[in-house]
Design an enzyme around this catalytic site. Structure first.
Site, PDB file in Angstrom:
ATOM      1  N   HIS A 104     -14.946  -0.920   8.142  1.00 27.61           N
ATOM      2  CA  HIS A 104     -14.831  -1.803   6.978  1.00 27.61           C
ATOM      3  C   HIS A 104     -13.477  -2.508   6.987  1.00 27.61           C
ATOM      4  CE1 HIS A 104     -13.349   2.186   6.459  1.00 27.61           C
ATOM      5  NE2 HIS A 104     -12.790   1.956   5.296  1.00 27.61           N
ATOM      6  N   ARG A 105     -12.401  -1.725   7.180  1.00 27.40           N
ATOM      7  CA  ARG A 105     -11.046  -2.301   7.169  1.00 27.40           C
ATOM      8  C   ARG A 105     -10.850  -3.229   8.374  1.00 27.40           C
ATOM      9  NH1 ARG A 105      -8.855   2.037   6.406  1.00 27.40           N
ATOM     10  NH2 ARG A 105      -8.965   1.638   4.176  1.00 27.40           N
ATOM     11  N   ASP A 117     -12.997  10.207   6.414  1.00 27.23           N
ATOM     12  CA  ASP A 117     -13.347   9.996   7.834  1.00 27.23           C
ATOM     13  C   ASP A 117     -14.042  11.201   8.491  1.00 27.23           C
ATOM     14  OD1 ASP A 117     -12.485   7.419   7.830  1.00 27.23           O
ATOM     15  OD2 ASP A 117     -10.579   7.797   8.827  1.00 27.23           O
ATOM     16  N   LYS A 170      -3.679   3.708   6.211  1.00 27.34           N
ATOM     17  CA  LYS A 170      -4.180   2.329   6.154  1.00 27.34           C
ATOM     18  C   LYS A 170      -3.207   1.392   6.853  1.00 27.34           C
ATOM     19  CE  LYS A 170      -6.442   1.838   1.630  1.00 27.34           C
ATOM     20  NZ  LYS A 170      -6.343   1.025   0.404  1.00 27.34           N
ATOM     21  N   THR A 178       0.841  -1.203   0.000  1.00 23.44           N
ATOM     22  CA  THR A 178       0.000   0.000   0.000  1.00 23.44           C
ATOM     23  C   THR A 178       0.871   1.246   0.000  1.00 23.44           C
ATOM     24  OG1 THR A 178      -1.729   1.236   1.185  1.00 23.44           O
ATOM     25  CG2 THR A 178      -0.196   0.009   2.562  1.00 23.44           C
ATOM     26  N   ASP A 222      -8.465  -2.679  -1.341  1.00 26.43           N
ATOM     27  CA  ASP A 222      -9.103  -1.547  -1.986  1.00 26.43           C
ATOM     28  C   ASP A 222     -10.326  -1.175  -1.172  1.00 26.43           C
ATOM     29  OD1 ASP A 222      -8.600   0.228  -4.299  1.00 26.43           O
ATOM     30  OD2 ASP A 222     -10.739  -0.127  -4.584  1.00 26.43           O
ATOM     31  N   GLU A 270      -3.391   0.579 -10.078  1.00 27.57           N
ATOM     32  CA  GLU A 270      -4.751   0.813  -9.630  1.00 27.57           C
ATOM     33  C   GLU A 270      -5.602   1.162 -10.845  1.00 27.57           C
ATOM     34  OE1 GLU A 270      -4.790   2.408  -5.844  1.00 27.57           O
ATOM     35  OE2 GLU A 270      -6.952   2.677  -5.779  1.00 27.57           O
ATOM     36  N   PHE A 317      -8.342   9.671   8.151  1.00 28.36           N
ATOM     37  CA  PHE A 317      -7.876  10.220   6.879  1.00 28.36           C
ATOM     38  C   PHE A 317      -9.030  10.202   5.884  1.00 28.36           C
ATOM     39  CE2 PHE A 317      -7.537   6.321   4.285  1.00 28.36           C
ATOM     40  CZ  PHE A 317      -7.662   5.351   5.275  1.00 28.36           C
ATOM     41  N   GLY A 318      -8.754  10.688   4.690  1.00 31.24           N
ATOM     42  CA  GLY A 318      -9.732  10.615   3.600  1.00 31.24           C
ATOM     43  C   GLY A 318     -11.107  11.151   3.983  1.00 31.24           C
TER      44      GLY A 318
HETATM   45  P1  ITT Z   1      -3.517   1.968  -1.700  1.00 32.46           P
HETATM   46  O1  ITT Z   1      -2.110   2.340  -1.962  1.00 32.46           O
HETATM   47  O2  ITT Z   1      -3.655   0.917  -0.622  1.00 32.46           O
HETATM   48  O3  ITT Z   1      -4.297   1.622  -2.940  1.00 32.46           O
HETATM   49  P2  ITT Z   1      -5.196   4.372  -1.596  1.00 32.46           P
HETATM   50  O4  ITT Z   1      -5.009   5.608  -0.762  1.00 32.46           O
HETATM   51  O5  ITT Z   1      -5.049   4.505  -3.088  1.00 32.46           O
HETATM   52  O6  ITT Z   1      -4.192   3.279  -1.017  1.00 32.46           O
HETATM   53  P3  ITT Z   1      -7.899   3.195  -1.907  1.00 32.46           P
HETATM   54  O7  ITT Z   1      -7.770   3.250  -3.387  1.00 32.46           O
HETATM   55  O8  ITT Z   1      -8.219   1.891  -1.290  1.00 32.46           O
HETATM   56  O9  ITT Z   1      -6.589   3.787  -1.177  1.00 32.46           O
HETATM   57  O10 ITT Z   1      -8.987   4.208  -1.368  1.00 32.46           O
HETATM   58  C1  ITT Z   1      -9.753   5.054  -2.193  1.00 32.46           C
HETATM   59  C2  ITT Z   1      -9.957   6.376  -1.508  1.00 32.46           C
HETATM   60  O11 ITT Z   1     -10.808   6.189  -0.376  1.00 32.46           O
HETATM   61  C3  ITT Z   1      -8.683   7.031  -1.036  1.00 32.46           C
HETATM   62  O12 ITT Z   1      -8.729   8.386  -1.423  1.00 32.46           O
HETATM   63  C4  ITT Z   1      -8.710   6.929   0.470  1.00 32.46           C
HETATM   64  O13 ITT Z   1      -8.181   8.068   1.098  1.00 32.46           O
HETATM   65  C5  ITT Z   1     -10.214   6.777   0.776  1.00 32.46           C
HETATM   66  N1  ITT Z   1     -10.364   5.845   1.907  1.00 32.46           N
HETATM   67  C6  ITT Z   1     -10.046   4.521   1.918  1.00 32.46           C
HETATM   68  N2  ITT Z   1     -10.241   3.997   3.138  1.00 32.46           N
HETATM   69  C7  ITT Z   1     -10.681   5.000   3.924  1.00 32.46           C
HETATM   70  C8  ITT Z   1     -11.030   5.104   5.285  1.00 32.46           C
HETATM   71  O14 ITT Z   1     -10.932   4.069   6.116  1.00 32.46           O
HETATM   72  N3  ITT Z   1     -11.436   6.270   5.733  1.00 32.46           N
HETATM   73  C9  ITT Z   1     -11.532   7.351   4.927  1.00 32.46           C
HETATM   74  N4  ITT Z   1     -11.215   7.358   3.639  1.00 32.46           N
HETATM   75  C10 ITT Z   1     -10.781   6.193   3.125  1.00 32.46           C
END
Ligand code: ITT
Length: 194
Positions: A178-179, A153, A17, A12, A72, A43, A150-151
């Site tokens: 979920h995770r 959240d 994460k 990742t 993912d 991706e 993050f993201g």
């Molecule tokens: P990888 O390198 O593991 O692929 P990523 O940041 O690209 O990491 P994903 O494609 O799985 O992660 O996630 C898609 C988006 O959803 C990404 O912008 C994340 O920040 C957001 N996201 C994933 N899991 C989240 C969580 O638990 N809480 C908030 N946002 C999340």
């Protein structure tokens, strides 16, 4: 058992994460050393997070000698946005961001949203791929709240909660997220198959 069999890699590029998963590995006392690799897994844009996760896994499979997993995840606003941003989560976060999503919603109390995660494990001893899923339902917060996580959240309030994911500690989020669900299923598999 050789030393290598007890190492497992999480592929990742997302440190948040990795920290959540590492926390779960410690808490569940798994007999594996967890390491992060950011090998730029491919991706793709696809219709489901399962397709994205499987493609990610296969894009790095030849490069890694031990068991490893990828994940993912996506954020889906089921009502009123019919599942958007879903598989477009990364792009939407980078472009309109949480502020942009909030602008698309009128009645926050009536909104429905969920996070989904698919953890995709390549289990070297059996030379097989295993999938573990997790989902958490809730609604969209009226405003951006909380400094943790993050993201998305700061705009997601899980059902039976008043706080956003970003207002919870990592342990609290992991308990219900979920995770957390997907990774706990994988950890149970690893414990049963060690
Ligand atoms: P990888 O390198 O593991 O692929 P990523 O940041 O690209 O990491 P994903 O494609 O799985 O992660 O996630 C898609 C988006 O959803 C990404 O912008 C994340 O920040 C957001 N996201 C994933 N899991 C989240 C969580 O638990 N809480 C908030 N946002 C999340």
């Amino acid at each position: 058992m050789s030393k290598d069999q007890n190492i497992i890699y999480f592929v990742t590029g997302n440190m948040h994460k990795y920290n959540e998963v590492s926390n779960l590995f410690k808490q569940e006392k798994v007999n594996y050393t967890l390491n992060q690799i950011d090998t730029k897994a491919i991706e793709i844009q696809a219709n489901s997070i399962k397709e994205v996760a499987l493609f990610k896994l296969n894009s790095v499979k030849e490069k890694i000698e031990s068991s490893f997993f990828v994940e993912d995840a996506g954020f889906f606003v089921d009502s009123p946005l019919k599942g958007f941003p879903g598989v477009y989560s990364s792009y939407v976060l980078k472009t309109i961001g949480n502020e942009g999503i909030l602008k698309l919603i009128n009645d926050y109390d009536k909104s429905r949203a969920h996070f989904s995660a698919i953890t995709c494990l390549y289990y070297k001893p059996l030379d097989k791929i295993f999938l573990f899923e997790g989902d958490i339902k809730g609604k969209v917060s009226k405003s951006i709240k909380g400094k943790g996580g993050f993201g998305f959240d700061p705009i997601f309030i899980p059902d039976k909660n008043k706080k956003t994911f970003a207002e919870l500690t990592t342990e609290e989020k992991n308990k219900i997220s979920h995770r957390g669900q997907a990774v706990k299923k994988m950890i149970n598999f690893l414990k049963d198959n060690i």
